[in-house]
Design a protein around this motif. Structure first.
Motif, short mmCIF file in Angstrom:
data_model
loop_
_atom_site.label_atom_id
_atom_site.label_comp_id
_atom_site.label_asym_id
_atom_site.label_seq_id
_atom_site.Cartn_x
_atom_site.Cartn_y
_atom_site.Cartn_z
N ILE A 48 0.86 -1.18 0.00
CA ILE A 48 0.00 0.00 0.00
C ILE A 48 0.90 1.23 0.00
CG2 ILE A 48 -1.84 1.26 1.18
CD1 ILE A 48 -2.55 -1.34 2.63
N THR A 49 0.65 2.14 -0.92
CA THR A 49 1.36 3.42 -0.95
C THR A 49 0.37 4.50 -0.56
OG1 THR A 49 2.76 2.61 -2.76
CG2 THR A 49 2.77 4.99 -2.32
N ASP A 50 0.62 5.17 0.58
CA ASP A 50 -0.37 6.12 1.08
C ASP A 50 -0.22 7.47 0.40
OD1 ASP A 50 1.77 7.41 2.32
OD2 ASP A 50 0.82 7.47 4.30
N SER A 51 -1.08 8.43 0.78
CA SER A 51 -1.12 9.71 0.08
C SER A 51 0.12 10.55 0.32
CB SER A 51 -2.37 10.49 0.51
OG SER A 51 -2.40 10.68 1.92
N ALA A 52 0.92 10.21 1.33
CA ALA A 52 2.18 10.91 1.59
C ALA A 52 3.38 10.19 0.96
CB ALA A 52 2.40 11.05 3.10
N GLY A 53 3.13 9.11 0.23
CA GLY A 53 4.20 8.38 -0.45
C GLY A 53 4.86 7.31 0.38
N ARG A 54 4.36 7.06 1.61
CA ARG A 54 4.93 6.01 2.44
C ARG A 54 4.47 4.65 1.94
NH1 ARG A 54 3.09 9.52 7.56
NH2 ARG A 54 1.23 9.42 6.24
N VAL A 55 5.35 3.65 2.01
CA VAL A 55 5.06 2.32 1.49
C VAL A 55 4.91 1.34 2.65
CG1 VAL A 55 5.90 0.40 0.09
CG2 VAL A 55 6.25 2.76 -0.68
N ILE A 56 3.79 0.66 2.67
CA ILE A 56 3.52 -0.38 3.67
C ILE A 56 3.53 -1.72 2.95
CG2 ILE A 56 1.86 -1.30 5.31
CD1 ILE A 56 1.73 2.36 4.28
N ASN A 57 4.32 -2.64 3.44
CA ASN A 57 4.42 -3.97 2.84
C ASN A 57 3.66 -4.99 3.69
OD1 ASN A 57 7.47 -2.71 2.18
ND2 ASN A 57 6.37 -3.62 0.46
N ILE A 58 3.02 -5.93 3.02
CA ILE A 58 2.30 -7.00 3.68
C ILE A 58 2.88 -8.33 3.20
CG2 ILE A 58 0.04 -8.07 4.06
CD1 ILE A 58 -1.20 -5.32 3.47
N ASP A 59 3.50 -9.06 4.12
CA ASP A 59 4.16 -10.32 3.79
C ASP A 59 3.33 -11.50 4.26
OD1 ASP A 59 6.24 -8.81 2.78
OD2 ASP A 59 7.45 -8.94 4.61
N TYR A 60 3.35 -12.59 3.49
CA TYR A 60 2.56 -13.78 3.80
C TYR A 60 3.48 -14.97 4.03
CZ TYR A 60 -1.30 -10.99 2.01
OH TYR A 60 -2.22 -9.98 1.82
N ASP A 61 3.23 -15.68 5.11
CA ASP A 61 3.94 -16.93 5.41
C ASP A 61 3.05 -18.07 4.93
OD1 ASP A 61 5.53 -18.94 6.39
OD2 ASP A 61 4.84 -18.72 8.47
N ILE A 62 3.41 -18.66 3.80
CA ILE A 62 2.59 -19.70 3.18
C ILE A 62 3.30 -21.04 3.35
CG2 ILE A 62 1.51 -20.52 1.06
CD1 ILE A 62 1.29 -17.67 0.13
N LYS A 63 2.61 -21.99 3.95
CA LYS A 63 3.20 -23.30 4.21
C LYS A 63 2.31 -24.41 3.66
CE LYS A 63 6.01 -22.43 8.36
NZ LYS A 63 6.05 -20.98 8.29
N THR A 64 2.94 -25.51 3.30
CA THR A 64 2.21 -26.70 2.86
C THR A 64 1.93 -27.59 4.07
OG1 THR A 64 3.26 -26.64 0.69
CG2 THR A 64 2.23 -28.70 1.35
N THR A 65 0.65 -27.89 4.29
CA THR A 65 0.25 -28.74 5.41
C THR A 65 -0.56 -29.92 4.88
OG1 THR A 65 -1.91 -27.69 5.82
CG2 THR A 65 0.04 -26.61 6.77
N SER A 66 -1.02 -30.77 5.78
CA SER A 66 -1.84 -31.91 5.38
C SER A 66 -3.20 -31.47 4.84
CB SER A 66 -2.05 -32.86 6.56
OG SER A 66 -2.71 -32.18 7.63
N GLN A 67 -3.57 -30.21 5.12
CA GLN A 67 -4.85 -29.68 4.66
C GLN A 67 -4.73 -28.83 3.41
OE1 GLN A 67 -7.69 -30.57 6.12
NE2 GLN A 67 -6.57 -31.76 7.66
N GLY A 68 -3.52 -28.69 2.89
CA GLY A 68 -3.33 -27.88 1.69
C GLY A 68 -2.20 -26.89 1.86
N LYS A 69 -2.09 -25.99 0.92
CA LYS A 69 -1.10 -24.93 0.98
C LYS A 69 -1.80 -23.70 1.52
CE LYS A 69 2.78 -23.28 -1.77
NZ LYS A 69 3.40 -23.32 -3.11
N GLU A 70 -1.45 -23.28 2.74
CA GLU A 70 -2.23 -22.31 3.46
C GLU A 70 -1.39 -21.12 3.91
OE1 GLU A 70 -3.46 -24.81 6.70
OE2 GLU A 70 -5.35 -25.29 5.73
N VAL A 71 -2.08 -19.99 4.10
CA VAL A 71 -1.45 -18.82 4.70
C VAL A 71 -1.46 -19.01 6.22
CG1 VAL A 71 -1.61 -16.33 5.05
CG2 VAL A 71 -2.16 -17.30 2.81
N LYS A 72 -0.28 -19.10 6.81
CA LYS A 72 -0.17 -19.35 8.25
C LYS A 72 0.15 -18.08 9.04
CE LYS A 72 -0.63 -22.93 9.51
NZ LYS A 72 -1.88 -23.65 9.82
#
Length: 267
Positions: free
Chosen positions: A219-243
């Motif tokens: 997300i780049t806000d109106s003042a030009g600051r950048v916010i990053n969102i990182d995802y930890d994705i792992k493979t489990t017995s139930q599928g490939k999930e966001v943990k």
């Protein structure tokens, strides 16, 4: 608390609030809880508030997540819900497949607001040749108008104060907020491989369980600051999930969210 429940007069008349960032809709009975993760003051009042929201109605799976088949037969979906019932507190266009008989499904489009309320768009059209003014079913106020643009196929939500919310026409993601002065908040997405189901499901029915999710990553806000969102994705017995999900700015972690699979019989 000692104060119990109170009605907030500037919010929806159908929401009963308490002092714990949660409220119950008197119209639907849904419980909503919201937690702010990061707030940044913006230019000319175009502030950025990043929050996560739980809505009990969204925790009940009654619809199939809408998928778009690409030319290489990969199903791509809008990663709107970060966990069952949980989503980021931004408005979004929700496209879903709703079962209307034993054998058939129909596509529906809804506009969902940050408070979790959603209204069906009853005259949406993916094949429009000119800009189309859209109607929200049972929405009584007139402080905004929703239009689908013919050239881009994007949705534009215009408020009377001149603020425009733009949503991607294919997946419904919020891609920009722009005020009447031209200040902008921009949202960027990346694709991740994703699947649900057991290992055998994935081996023998990959086309049904496999998908590519479009997840909010910057997300780049109106003042030009950048916010990053990182995802930890792992493979489990139930599928490939966001943990896990982290919200960061300048390499500083402002929020660290963890997800956990809970059996349905535990509530």
């Amino acid at each position: 608390t000692d104060e119990g429940f109170r009605v907030e007069p500037v919010a929806s008349v159908y929401n009963v609030l308490n002092n714990n960032n949660d409220y119950v809709s008197q119209a639907t009975g849904a419980l909503t809880y919201e937690k702010n993760l990061l707030s940044l003051p913006g230019v000319n009042g175009l502030d950025l508030n990043i929050s996560v929201r739980y809505n009990s109605d969204d925790a009940v799976i009654t619809k199939n997540e809408f998928g778009v088949e690409t030319l290489d037969n990969v199903r791509k979906t809008n990663f709107n819900k970060i966990a069952t019932g949980w989503s980021f507190g931004f408005p979004t266009i929700i496209k879903s497949d709703v079962k209307n008989s034993y054998w058939s499904w129909q596509k529906e489009t809804h506009l969902q607001f940050p408070d979790g309320s959603a209204y069906k768009i009853k005259n949406d059209d993916d094949y429009l040749t000119q800009d189309l003014s859209l109607t929200l079913e049972q929405y009584k106020l007139s402080e905004m108008s929703l239009t689908r643009k013919a050239e881009s196929k994007n949705y534009e939500l215009l408020y009377t104060d001149g603020t425009v919310y733009t949503f991607d026409g294919t997946f419904g993601n919020l891609i920009q907020i722009k005020d009447r002065f031209g200040n902008e908040i921009n949202f960027d997405y990346e694709e991740y491989n994703y699947y649900r189901g057991s290992f055998l499901d994935y081996i023998f029915r990959p086309s049904y369980y496999e998908a590519t999710i479009k997840a909010l990553t910057k997300i780049t806000d109106s003042a030009g600051r950048v916010i990053n969102i990182d995802y930890d994705i792992k493979t489990t017995s139930q599928g490939k999930e966001v943990k896990g999900i982290q919200v960061k700015m300048n390499d500083i972690v402002y929020a660290d969210l963890k997800t956990k699979r809970i059996p349905a019989n535990e509530g």
